[in-house]
Motif scaffolding. Structure first.
Motif, PDB file in Angstrom:
ATOM      1  N   SER A 117     -11.062   1.578  -0.637  1.00 58.47           N
ATOM      2  CA  SER A 117     -10.598   2.966  -0.681  1.00 58.47           C
ATOM      3  C   SER A 117      -9.581   3.147   0.445  1.00 58.47           C
ATOM      4  CB  SER A 117     -11.777   3.916  -0.488  1.00 58.47           C
ATOM      5  OG  SER A 117     -11.337   5.246  -0.457  1.00 58.47           O
ATOM      6  N   PHE A 118      -8.399   3.664   0.125  1.00 60.12           N
ATOM      7  CA  PHE A 118      -7.327   3.832   1.105  1.00 60.12           C
ATOM      8  C   PHE A 118      -6.914   5.296   1.215  1.00 60.12           C
ATOM      9  CE2 PHE A 118      -6.863  -0.591  -0.220  1.00 60.12           C
ATOM     10  CZ  PHE A 118      -6.771  -1.227   1.005  1.00 60.12           C
ATOM     11  N   ASN A 119      -6.516   5.669   2.425  1.00 54.03           N
ATOM     12  CA  ASN A 119      -5.986   7.005   2.681  1.00 54.03           C
ATOM     13  C   ASN A 119      -4.634   6.892   3.370  1.00 54.03           C
ATOM     14  OD1 ASN A 119      -8.127   9.009   1.913  1.00 54.03           O
ATOM     15  ND2 ASN A 119      -9.325   7.692   3.267  1.00 54.03           N
ATOM     16  N   LEU A 120      -3.692   7.742   2.941  1.00 57.44           N
ATOM     17  CA  LEU A 120      -2.385   7.838   3.579  1.00 57.44           C
ATOM     18  C   LEU A 120      -2.195   9.244   4.116  1.00 57.44           C
ATOM     19  CD1 LEU A 120      -0.141   6.103   0.871  1.00 57.44           C
ATOM     20  CD2 LEU A 120      -0.883   5.111   3.033  1.00 57.44           C
ATOM     21  N   LYS A 121      -1.650   9.338   5.323  1.00 57.64           N
ATOM     22  CA  LYS A 121      -1.353  10.669   5.869  1.00 57.64           C
ATOM     23  C   LYS A 121      -0.103  10.605   6.736  1.00 57.64           C
ATOM     24  CE  LYS A 121      -4.203  10.412  10.078  1.00 57.64           C
ATOM     25  NZ  LYS A 121      -5.266  11.047  10.868  1.00 57.64           N
ATOM     26  N   LYS A 152       0.781  -1.248   0.000  1.00 54.85           N
ATOM     27  CA  LYS A 152       0.000   0.000   0.000  1.00 54.85           C
ATOM     28  C   LYS A 152       0.813   1.299   0.000  1.00 54.85           C
ATOM     29  CE  LYS A 152      -3.920  -2.320   0.434  1.00 54.85           C
ATOM     30  NZ  LYS A 152      -3.464  -3.664   0.736  1.00 54.85           N
ATOM     31  N   ILE A 153       1.883   1.398   0.820  1.00 54.43           N
ATOM     32  CA  ILE A 153       2.516   2.726   0.923  1.00 54.43           C
ATOM     33  C   ILE A 153       3.726   2.887   0.009  1.00 54.43           C
ATOM     34  CG2 ILE A 153       1.768   2.950   3.326  1.00 54.43           C
ATOM     35  CD1 ILE A 153       4.828   2.798   4.045  1.00 54.43           C
ATOM     36  N   VAL A 172       3.977   7.172   8.596  1.00 52.76           N
ATOM     37  CA  VAL A 172       2.842   7.223   7.672  1.00 52.76           C
ATOM     38  C   VAL A 172       1.718   6.374   8.254  1.00 52.76           C
ATOM     39  CG1 VAL A 172       2.008   6.638   5.374  1.00 52.76           C
ATOM     40  CG2 VAL A 172       4.304   7.589   5.650  1.00 52.76           C
ATOM     41  N   GLU A 173       0.508   6.918   8.259  1.00 58.67           N
ATOM     42  CA  GLU A 173      -0.670   6.170   8.708  1.00 58.67           C
ATOM     43  C   GLU A 173      -1.509   5.782   7.493  1.00 58.67           C
ATOM     44  OE1 GLU A 173      -3.026   7.915  11.780  1.00 58.67           O
ATOM     45  OE2 GLU A 173      -1.271   8.555  12.946  1.00 58.67           O
ATOM     46  N   LEU A 174      -1.971   4.538   7.504  1.00 61.84           N
ATOM     47  CA  LEU A 174      -2.819   3.993   6.435  1.00 61.84           C
ATOM     48  C   LEU A 174      -4.178   3.643   7.012  1.00 61.84           C
ATOM     49  CD1 LEU A 174      -3.185   2.341   3.613  1.00 61.84           C
ATOM     50  CD2 LEU A 174      -2.506   0.384   4.992  1.00 61.84           C
ATOM     51  N   SER A 175      -5.240   3.974   6.298  1.00 60.44           N
ATOM     52  CA  SER A 175      -6.572   3.498   6.678  1.00 60.44           C
ATOM     53  C   SER A 175      -7.307   3.068   5.417  1.00 60.44           C
ATOM     54  CB  SER A 175      -7.362   4.575   7.422  1.00 60.44           C
ATOM     55  OG  SER A 175      -7.519   5.729   6.621  1.00 60.44           O
ATOM     56  N   GLY A 198      -2.872   0.796   9.292  1.00 55.37           N
ATOM     57  CA  GLY A 198      -1.435   0.567   9.419  1.00 55.37           C
ATOM     58  C   GLY A 198      -0.691   1.811   9.865  1.00 55.37           C
ATOM     59  N   ILE A 199       0.418   1.595  10.563  1.00 60.47           N
ATOM     60  CA  ILE A 199       1.329   2.680  10.927  1.00 60.47           C
ATOM     61  C   ILE A 199       2.731   2.216  10.551  1.00 60.47           C
ATOM     62  CG2 ILE A 199       2.274   4.121  12.772  1.00 60.47           C
ATOM     63  CD1 ILE A 199      -0.286   3.727  14.326  1.00 60.47           C
ATOM     64  N   TYR A 200       3.445   3.046   9.792  1.00 61.90           N
ATOM     65  CA  TYR A 200       4.767   2.693   9.297  1.00 61.90           C
ATOM     66  C   TYR A 200       5.770   3.780   9.701  1.00 61.90           C
ATOM     67  CZ  TYR A 200       1.821  -0.162   6.255  1.00 61.90           C
ATOM     68  OH  TYR A 200       0.878  -1.042   5.780  1.00 61.90           O
ATOM     69  N   ARG A 201       6.860   3.362  10.292  1.00 57.54           N
ATOM     70  CA  ARG A 201       7.933   4.292  10.673  1.00 57.54           C
ATOM     71  C   ARG A 201       9.185   3.904   9.894  1.00 57.54           C
ATOM     72  NH1 ARG A 201      10.932   3.729  16.444  1.00 57.54           N
ATOM     73  NH2 ARG A 201      12.665   5.185  16.109  1.00 57.54           N
TER      74      ARG A 201
END
Length: 297
Positions: free
Chosen positions: A185-189, A159-160, A203-206, A242-245
């Motif tokens: 439908s996905f959102n990244l912020k 996804k990211i 980065v946060e994924l929903s 998801g949360i990615y560092r």
């Protein structure tokens, strides 16, 4: 600095993934915890692709409440050894585009196939598995598809990878019972943490269905339970978070977590999956803290 996740420099890292699963399928309840470890090396970085090696170090079932899980895990391990040494080219969308050690993978399949054929004579399931895998290992596209579905790709490239942040995008993928296709439908912020260095990025994924789940979805998704439960009364909640560092200079993932939930009926029909992904520095820190906490009691 770039505002998208992309590997920019060569590096080597070891990663540990903990998978916690809680699945209720009407009369069957299965919970488990698994641990996977990999050695990941980025050998070359070009404008359009990265060349990587992914070596699986470990795949252990840590906990299971049901003997069936142990049987499935044993079969999964037998097949996962075929993919435990990968040398790949990956494009900027996180897709494997070329398997560079196809000869080694095929030789492993030849050995495994010979072992399976010895015990397949009275077992039609094993015969079918041989035919199915024979087709996969002779076809690079199918092999790449299988590689793309493994847990390392799920965590590192899901996804990211290559996406702009913030952004929104749509995708077609299976539900978490793997029984019906869903329009997602996905959102990244971006997310901030004052304790992180300036070179790190979170980065946060929903994700959730982009259109209302209709009767066609329910009929396909839960057909195997139709004799046990009234599927017309189900109201499924489906989401992925998801949360990615990661280190923005190199693109090295430091840690990540991903949760996937499909709750058709809170009491009788659901799957809850949690993936926690650590680089070695984080994993060692977590383990030492857990050890110290236990020593205090």
């Amino acid at each position: 600095m770039s505002n998208s996740f992309k590997i920019k420099e060569k590096f080597s890292e070891q990663y540990t993934l903990i998978i916690d699963s809680d699945i209720k399928a009407v009369n069957v309840h299965m919970t488990s915890r698994s641990q996977l470890r990999w050695d990941f090396s980025v050998l070359k970085v070009d404008e359009d692709f990265v060349e990587v090696k992914i070596i699986m170090l470990d795949h252990i079932l840590l906990e299971a409440n049901n003997p069936l899980i142990k049987e499935i895990a044993a079969l999964t391990n037998a097949f996962s050894r075929l993919y435990n040494e990968l040398h790949l080219r990956i494009n900027n969308d996180g897709k494997a585009v070329q398997v560079l050690n196809m000869d080694i993978i095929r030789s492993k399949w030849s050995q495994t196939k010979a072992e399976m054929e010895k015990i397949a004579e009275n077992n039609p399931d094993i015969k079918n598995a041989i035919v199915l895998n024979d087709n996969i290992f002779q076809n690079q596209e199918k092999l790449i598809e299988g590689i793309q579905n493994n847990e390392f790709f799920l965590m590192y490239f899901n996804k990211i990878y290559g996406k702009k942040v913030p952004s929104s995008f749509k995708d077609n993928a299976l539900n978490f019972f793997n029984s019906a296709n869903v329009h997602w439908s996905f959102n990244l912020k971006n997310s901030s943490n004052p304790l992180l260095s300036s070179d790190e990025m979170i980065v946060e994924l929903s994700g959730e269905p982009s259109i209302l789940l209709n009767i066609g979805f329910y009929n396909r998704a839960y057909v195997q339970f139709a004799n046990q439960i009234d599927t017309s009364k189900l109201q499924t909640s489906l989401n992925e978070k998801g949360i990615y560092r990661f280190d923005e200079i190199t693109g090295r993932m430091i840690e990540a977590s991903l949760t996937r939930e499909e709750i058709a009926d809170p009491e009788n029909l659901y799957t809850k999956l949690k993936y926690t992904f650590y680089s070695d520095e984080i994993f060692k820190y977590k383990m030492s803290n857990e050890y110290l906490t236990k020593e205090q009691y």
